[in-house]
Every structure is written in structure tokens, then in C-alpha cells.
Design a protein around this motif. Sequence first.
Motif, PDB file in Angstrom:
ATOM      1  N   ILE A 292      35.299  41.845  26.270  1.00 18.31           N
ATOM      2  CA  ILE A 292      34.822  42.722  25.201  1.00 18.31           C
ATOM      3  C   ILE A 292      34.960  44.161  25.686  1.00 18.31           C
TER       4      ILE A 292
ATOM      5  N   THR B 174      30.662  43.186  18.422  1.00 18.35           N
ATOM      6  CA  THR B 174      31.160  41.815  18.519  1.00 18.35           C
ATOM      7  C   THR B 174      30.260  40.878  17.705  1.00 18.35           C
TER       8      THR B 174
ATOM      9  N   PHE C 152      27.308  31.105  21.071  1.00 18.79           N
ATOM     10  CA  PHE C 152      26.576  30.639  22.250  1.00 18.79           C
ATOM     11  C   PHE C 152      25.514  29.648  21.823  1.00 18.79           C
TER      12      PHE C 152
ATOM     13  N   THR D 260      27.689  45.440  20.951  1.00 13.44           N
ATOM     14  CA  THR D 260      29.044  45.798  21.418  1.00 13.44           C
ATOM     15  C   THR D 260      30.148  45.476  20.409  1.00 13.44           C
TER      16      THR D 260
ATOM     17  N   ALA E 188      25.900  49.046  26.903  1.00 10.80           N
ATOM     18  CA  ALA E 188      26.296  47.684  26.537  1.00 10.80           C
ATOM     19  C   ALA E 188      25.536  46.655  27.378  1.00 10.80           C
TER      20      ALA E 188
ATOM     21  N   ILE F 145      28.745  28.835  26.356  1.00 11.56           N
ATOM     22  CA  ILE F 145      29.636  29.266  25.276  1.00 11.56           C
ATOM     23  C   ILE F 145      29.988  28.011  24.479  1.00 11.56           C
TER      24      ILE F 145
ATOM     25  N   LEU G 170      32.508  42.640  30.117  1.00 11.23           N
ATOM     26  CA  LEU G 170      32.480  43.877  29.345  1.00 11.23           C
ATOM     27  C   LEU G 170      33.328  44.893  30.108  1.00 11.23           C
TER      28      LEU G 170
ATOM     29  N   VAL H 201      34.079  48.103  25.597  1.00 16.40           N
ATOM     30  CA  VAL H 201      32.926  48.934  25.226  1.00 16.40           C
ATOM     31  C   VAL H 201      33.155  50.364  25.711  1.00 16.40           C
TER      32      VAL H 201
ATOM     33  N   VAL I 195      31.664  36.167  30.205  1.00 12.72           N
ATOM     34  CA  VAL I 195      32.063  37.256  29.335  1.00 12.72           C
ATOM     35  C   VAL I 195      32.199  38.484  30.227  1.00 12.72           C
TER      36      VAL I 195
END
Lengths: 134, 134
Positions: free
Chosen positions: A10, B127, B82, B125, A18, B5, A55, A12, A53
Motif C-alpha cells: 500500500i 485502501t 481480513f 490509507t 499511516a 488475510i 506500507l 502512503v 502488508v
Amino acid sequence: MIGSINHIAIAVHDLGVASAHWRERVGAVVSAPQRFPKHGVKVVFIAASNGKVELLEPLDDKSPIAKFLERNPDGGLHHICFDVPDLIASRDQLLATGARILGSPDPKIGAHGKPVLFIHPKDLTGTLIELQQA
Amino acid sequence: MIGSINHIAIAVHDLGVASAHWRERVGAVVSAPQRFPKHGVKVVFIAASNGKVELLEPLDDKSPIAKFLERNPDGGLHHICFDVPDLIASRDQLLATGARILGSPDPKIGAHGKPVLFIHPKDLTGTLIELQQA
């Protein structure tokens, strides 16, 4: 050929903001930031039980994610990375079936120290996919 | 609070074309399509060893992903889901920390038959994140 999901990335503008949102709002465990100057990004990792994940904040305007953030000022989903058992075989299959590799078709060393390549998003459902040698 | 996830969702115009690209170009194992009329989508699942990718095609113009495809004509990454151990506790933490829930804050039954909610992308973010009761 695609193996496990290695990470979801992701983009940012500000890792501090974030990270705080992910910690406070959804209780995420967020790592300390790491800088990857060669890749133009600063990164934190959010661990899930079955994957992670990442960022990504651009280090400067030339970062590969700076343009994405111009188009997506709130940030957003940038790419998915899959591990593959044989990156060269994957690359050859992509090229044989008409998919393009971003940049040179020779794999580069990614931020995790392993060979990677990126598939052109227009050739796979508008989605930027990174393949990483497992 | 966030657990594993559950899936990564990609919106596409045409499941047939998208499935063929994932099969032929990256060797994905793609399921047969399933229709979820209540949710306005037709879905195929791509299994990875540690999670799954869902490709979503809108059933009509009122589908929640139809607008996304207008803005993203090639398709693209739509949301991450999630699992959470306690969806109501997650919802309350989101609201207490200033994050918005899309639509009503009461969880709805999602396409997998479990309670879900979606966090406003501007509050995490950029998303779209779905939380599903584990």
C-alpha cells in the motif's frame, strides 16, 4: 506457477500517520520503518498470521511510487507480490503468452534481496503483480 | 485485532478473459465462477498456498464494483479482507478512533455467509478494507 502471497503493498504519503492509523484503528502490529534507498522507499511491515502488508512511503519525487500517489492522493493499494519457485520459467511463460514485463525482462534484486520482476498491469487485470524468486 | 488475510479482491470487466489471463500467464488455478446476486457480483477464486485472490465481475450497473470499473477501465485491486476474532469489538474500536464504516455500522452478511463491514478508504490509507467475523 504462482506460489504463496508474499506481501500486499500500500502506497502512503506519510508512514508515521499511516502506521498510527493501522495501529489505533485496526489494532495492527506495525514494525519500525526501514529505508531502501536503492528502491526509493521507506517501508513498515504489518504482520498478519498468514502474510504481510507493507506500507511504502516514497523517499523523493523520483521514487517509483511518487507518481502513483499523485494520482491517488489518499494512498492506496499498489501491488501484490507472489513467490514463485522458478522466476526465469515464470518470466518465459509470461513473455510466451503475450504479457509484458516492466522494464528489462532480466530480473532485478528487490527490496528483500531476492530476484523480482513486475508484470505490466494492463496484461493482468489492471493489477501490478510482483513475482519474487522463492 | 486484525487476524489473517482472508482474500484480496480484484475487479474485472470479464471473468472469462481475466481467468484465462491468470491461468495462462501466471499458471494460476482458477475456480469455476459463482454468482452472488445479493452482492451484485460473479466471482472466481484463485488459490495460493496461504490465501486467495478473488476476481469480481459486476452483474449489472448497480453492482458496487461497477463504479470502480468506470474509474479503472483495465480493472484493478479493489479491497483486502481480513478475518477478525470479534467484529463488533473491531467496529467499536474503529468508531472510537474516528474511522468511518461504509453504510450502516451494523455488520451485514457478506458473500461468504459471515458478518462483514467495510472501513471507509479515506480513513485507512486510501485502501478499502473488509473485516469479516472469523
